[in-house]
Design a protein around this motif. Structure first.
Motif, PDB file in Angstrom:
ATOM      1  N   ALA A 107       0.944  -1.017  -0.182  1.00 41.13           N
ATOM      2  CA  ALA A 107      -0.022  -0.014  -0.139  1.00 41.13           C
ATOM      3  C   ALA A 107       0.842   1.091   0.084  1.00 41.13           C
ATOM      4  CB  ALA A 107      -0.807  -0.037   1.060  1.00 41.13           C
ATOM      5  N   ILE A 108       0.516   2.174  -0.570  1.00 41.23           N
ATOM      6  CA  ILE A 108       1.245   3.590  -0.570  1.00 41.23           C
ATOM      7  C   ILE A 108       0.176   4.501  -0.053  1.00 41.23           C
ATOM      8  CG2 ILE A 108       2.175   5.412  -2.004  1.00 41.23           C
ATOM      9  CD1 ILE A 108       2.657   3.394  -4.090  1.00 41.23           C
ATOM     10  N   ILE A 109       0.545   5.158   0.965  1.00 45.04           N
ATOM     11  CA  ILE A 109      -0.110   6.303   1.729  1.00 45.04           C
ATOM     12  C   ILE A 109       0.725   7.585   1.893  1.00 45.04           C
ATOM     13  CG2 ILE A 109      -0.899   7.256   3.885  1.00 45.04           C
ATOM     14  CD1 ILE A 109      -1.304   3.826   4.545  1.00 45.04           C
ATOM     15  N   SER A 110       0.212   8.628   1.072  1.00 46.30           N
ATOM     16  CA  SER A 110       0.769   9.885   0.857  1.00 46.30           C
ATOM     17  C   SER A 110       0.426  10.769   1.688  1.00 46.30           C
ATOM     18  CB  SER A 110       0.656  10.407  -0.537  1.00 46.30           C
ATOM     19  OG  SER A 110      -0.554  10.563  -0.889  1.00 46.30           O
ATOM     20  N   ASP A 111      -0.683  10.740   2.291  1.00 44.79           N
ATOM     21  CA  ASP A 111      -1.305  11.662   3.403  1.00 44.79           C
ATOM     22  C   ASP A 111      -1.806  10.838   4.880  1.00 44.79           C
ATOM     23  OD1 ASP A 111      -2.827  13.756   4.353  1.00 44.79           O
ATOM     24  OD2 ASP A 111      -4.601  13.509   3.136  1.00 44.79           O
ATOM     25  N   PRO A 112      -0.733  10.742   5.287  1.00 48.76           N
ATOM     26  CA  PRO A 112      -0.825  10.026   6.852  1.00 48.76           C
ATOM     27  C   PRO A 112      -1.996  10.310   7.528  1.00 48.76           C
ATOM     28  CG  PRO A 112       1.230  10.456   6.380  1.00 48.76           C
ATOM     29  CD  PRO A 112       0.635  11.319   5.166  1.00 48.76           C
ATOM     30  N   ALA A 113      -2.105  11.812   7.669  1.00 52.67           N
ATOM     31  CA  ALA A 113      -3.289  12.313   8.304  1.00 52.67           C
ATOM     32  C   ALA A 113      -4.732  11.681   8.003  1.00 52.67           C
ATOM     33  CB  ALA A 113      -3.439  13.883   8.129  1.00 52.67           C
ATOM     34  N   THR A 114      -4.954  11.105   6.866  1.00 52.62           N
ATOM     35  CA  THR A 114      -6.417  10.626   6.607  1.00 52.62           C
ATOM     36  C   THR A 114      -5.999   9.186   6.340  1.00 52.62           C
ATOM     37  OG1 THR A 114      -5.920  11.069   4.289  1.00 52.62           O
ATOM     38  CG2 THR A 114      -6.908  12.677   5.631  1.00 52.62           C
ATOM     39  N   MET A 115      -5.000   8.381   6.583  1.00 54.91           N
ATOM     40  CA  MET A 115      -4.978   7.101   6.275  1.00 54.91           C
ATOM     41  C   MET A 115      -5.921   6.193   7.165  1.00 54.91           C
ATOM     42  SD  MET A 115      -1.367   6.033   8.549  1.00 54.91           S
ATOM     43  CE  MET A 115      -1.425   4.237   8.234  1.00 54.91           C
ATOM     44  N   PRO A 116      -6.310   4.948   6.471  1.00 48.87           N
ATOM     45  CA  PRO A 116      -7.160   3.931   7.167  1.00 48.87           C
ATOM     46  C   PRO A 116      -6.233   3.517   8.351  1.00 48.87           C
ATOM     47  CG  PRO A 116      -6.334   3.108   5.299  1.00 48.87           C
ATOM     48  CD  PRO A 116      -5.955   4.412   5.034  1.00 48.87           C
ATOM     49  N   SER A 117      -7.225   2.915   9.150  1.00 46.65           N
ATOM     50  CA  SER A 117      -6.294   2.100  10.282  1.00 46.65           C
ATOM     51  C   SER A 117      -5.594   0.900   9.978  1.00 46.65           C
ATOM     52  CB  SER A 117      -7.372   1.791  11.375  1.00 46.65           C
ATOM     53  OG  SER A 117      -8.383   0.962  10.622  1.00 46.65           O
ATOM     54  N   LEU A 118      -4.500   0.736  10.561  1.00 44.21           N
ATOM     55  CA  LEU A 118      -3.802  -0.573  10.235  1.00 44.21           C
ATOM     56  C   LEU A 118      -4.372  -1.798  10.049  1.00 44.21           C
ATOM     57  CD1 LEU A 118      -0.439   0.217  12.285  1.00 44.21           C
ATOM     58  CD2 LEU A 118      -1.001   0.850   9.721  1.00 44.21           C
ATOM     59  N   ASP A 119      -5.648  -1.834  10.792  1.00 42.76           N
ATOM     60  CA  ASP A 119      -6.004  -3.203  10.766  1.00 42.76           C
ATOM     61  C   ASP A 119      -7.043  -3.438   9.438  1.00 42.76           C
ATOM     62  OD1 ASP A 119      -8.581  -1.516  11.418  1.00 42.76           O
ATOM     63  OD2 ASP A 119      -8.675  -2.438  13.249  1.00 42.76           O
ATOM     64  N   SER A 120      -6.982  -2.404   8.577  1.00 39.30           N
ATOM     65  CA  SER A 120      -7.755  -2.494   7.317  1.00 39.30           C
ATOM     66  C   SER A 120      -7.016  -3.191   6.420  1.00 39.30           C
ATOM     67  CB  SER A 120      -7.890  -1.018   6.678  1.00 39.30           C
ATOM     68  OG  SER A 120      -8.596  -0.225   7.679  1.00 39.30           O
ATOM     69  N   PHE A 121      -5.805  -3.590   6.783  1.00 38.86           N
ATOM     70  CA  PHE A 121      -4.769  -4.274   5.640  1.00 38.86           C
ATOM     71  C   PHE A 121      -4.686  -5.600   6.244  1.00 38.86           C
ATOM     72  CE2 PHE A 121      -3.882   0.014   5.636  1.00 38.86           C
ATOM     73  CZ  PHE A 121      -3.804   0.448   4.140  1.00 38.86           C
ATOM     74  N   GLY A 122      -4.003  -6.702   5.514  1.00 37.58           N
ATOM     75  CA  GLY A 122      -3.856  -8.150   5.615  1.00 37.58           C
ATOM     76  C   GLY A 122      -2.721  -8.349   6.619  1.00 37.58           C
ATOM     77  N   ILE A 123      -2.860  -9.199   7.732  1.00 39.15           N
ATOM     78  CA  ILE A 123      -2.206  -9.375   8.665  1.00 39.15           C
ATOM     79  C   ILE A 123      -1.142 -10.819   8.330  1.00 39.15           C
ATOM     80  CG2 ILE A 123      -3.069  -7.917  10.318  1.00 39.15           C
ATOM     81  CD1 ILE A 123      -3.960 -10.688  11.619  1.00 39.15           C
ATOM     82  N   GLY A 124      -1.623 -11.430   7.289  1.00 43.12           N
ATOM     83  CA  GLY A 124      -0.938 -12.750   6.926  1.00 43.12           C
ATOM     84  C   GLY A 124      -1.939 -13.972   7.499  1.00 43.12           C
ATOM     85  N   GLU A 125      -1.340 -15.061   7.329  1.00 42.05           N
ATOM     86  CA  GLU A 125      -2.070 -16.301   8.024  1.00 42.05           C
ATOM     87  C   GLU A 125      -1.311 -17.009   8.823  1.00 42.05           C
ATOM     88  OE1 GLU A 125      -3.353 -18.267   4.643  1.00 42.05           O
ATOM     89  OE2 GLU A 125      -3.869 -16.514   3.614  1.00 42.05           O
ATOM     90  N   ASP A 126      -1.864 -17.852   9.778  1.00 42.42           N
ATOM     91  CA  ASP A 126      -0.837 -18.558  10.746  1.00 42.42           C
ATOM     92  C   ASP A 126       0.081 -19.379  10.040  1.00 42.42           C
ATOM     93  OD1 ASP A 126      -2.141 -17.632  12.865  1.00 42.42           O
ATOM     94  OD2 ASP A 126      -3.828 -19.208  12.962  1.00 42.42           O
TER      95      ASP A 126
END
Length: 206
Positions: A107-126
């Motif tokens: 993911a590319i975030i160029s405007d950190p002030a309005t970025m989605p929460s980190l839990d919006s992205f995939g954390i992998g699998e066990d």
């Protein structure tokens, strides 16, 4: 006349070049990014000059050209998605652009002030923790933000880091991400021509 000039400027932005010397510069950029992730909290200069499409700076552009390929799905924040960057990514990297943050490998975030929460992205699998997302966050400064104290792999005792421009809740979100280890996101902070790596195994305290 102005509309013609605007059209030419837009076309030039879409046709921004990648690495001038693909082999040498990609190796140089990859080494800087690898060092950033191996030695969390240390500023690493990319060491090359690039003229990427706005709003990307040199370090973010280098990370895109080095890490993305046709097999990596990419999520873009609204500022980047509405620029020439999607075409740049498709042309130089062949990466598919996804509107679903959870499906993205980068993911590319160029405007950190309005970025989605980190839990919006995939954390992998066990079974496959490496299938998590890596987030490239472009920030205004790597040296003039609130002080944070980092400990963990690649850090001798503790290192103080001052990244500016992040949302107030960012480090609380990171604490939750860190608790998921070995699952969780990895972060690359980019500013100007430099990067700082934040792997999921690193603990950050204010």
């Amino acid at each position: 006349m102005s509309s013609g000039n605007d059209s030419m400027a837009a076309q030039a932005e879409l046709l921004k070049p990648g690495f001038a010397n693909a082999v040498f510069e990609s190796q140089t950029a990859f080494r800087a990014i690898l060092n950033a992730m191996s030695y969390a909290g240390r500023i690493q200069d990319i060491g090359i000059g690039l003229d990427g499409p706005a709003p990307l700076d040199i370090a973010t552009t280098a990370a895109v050209l080095t890490l993305f390929d046709f097999d990596t799905s990419v999520w873009l924040d609204s500022r980047v998605a509405q620029s020439a960057v999607p075409e740049f990514v498709k042309f130089h990297c062949g990466s598919p652009i996804t509107a679903a943050a959870l499906d993205a490998q980068f993911a590319i975030i160029s405007d950190p002030a309005t970025m989605p929460s980190l839990d919006s992205f995939g954390i992998g699998e066990d079974r496959y923790p490496d299938r998590s997302a890596t987030i490239i966050i472009q920030v205004p400064t790597l040296t003039e933000g609130p002080v944070t104290h980092w400990t963990g792999p690649g850090i001798e005792k503790v290192t103080d880091v001052r990244i500016g421009g992040l949302p107030e809740s960012f480090w609380a979100q990171w604490a939750l991400n860190h608790e998921l280890y070995p699952l969780g996101l990895d972060i690359i902070f980019a500013s100007g021509s430099a990067v700082i790596g934040l792997p999921r195994g690193v603990k950050v305290e204010g």
